[in-house]
Design a protein around this motif. Structure first.
Motif: not given
Length: 86
Positions: A12, A30-31, A36, A59, A61-64, A67
């Motif tokens: 990530h 975000p998470i 974060y 890749s 990271t969340a929320p990717g 969002s």
């Protein structure tokens, strides 16, 4: 650690254009419930070296990209993120 041929296939990253898009969309947490992390290339490469990782498949990271608020507020995120990564 000795050099190896390890490849991190679940790596990530947190690109600056992505963070800006989240902030512009008002996404402050975000998470939910998770601090974060601060991400920077030098630290990332140091960790890879320390663990014998030669390459990584990155890749977001969340929320990717899912969002919707970030996409709506900032427009397409792919081009600025790709430019930032290169």
């Amino acid at each position: 650690m000795e050099s190896s041929n390890r490849i991190d296939v679940h790596h990530h990253i947190i690109p600056e254009p992505y963070l800006k898009a989240l902030k512009d969309a008002g996404v402050d947490d975000p998470i939910k419930g998770v601090a974060y992390p601060q991400w920077d290339l030098d630290t990332d490469l140091e960790v890879m070296d320390r663990n014998g990782i030669q390459a990584s498949i990155v890749s977001i990271t969340a929320p990717g990209w899912v969002s919707r608020a970030a996409r709506t507020q900032s427009g397409p995120l792919g081009p600025p993120t790709s430019t930032w990564l290169s």
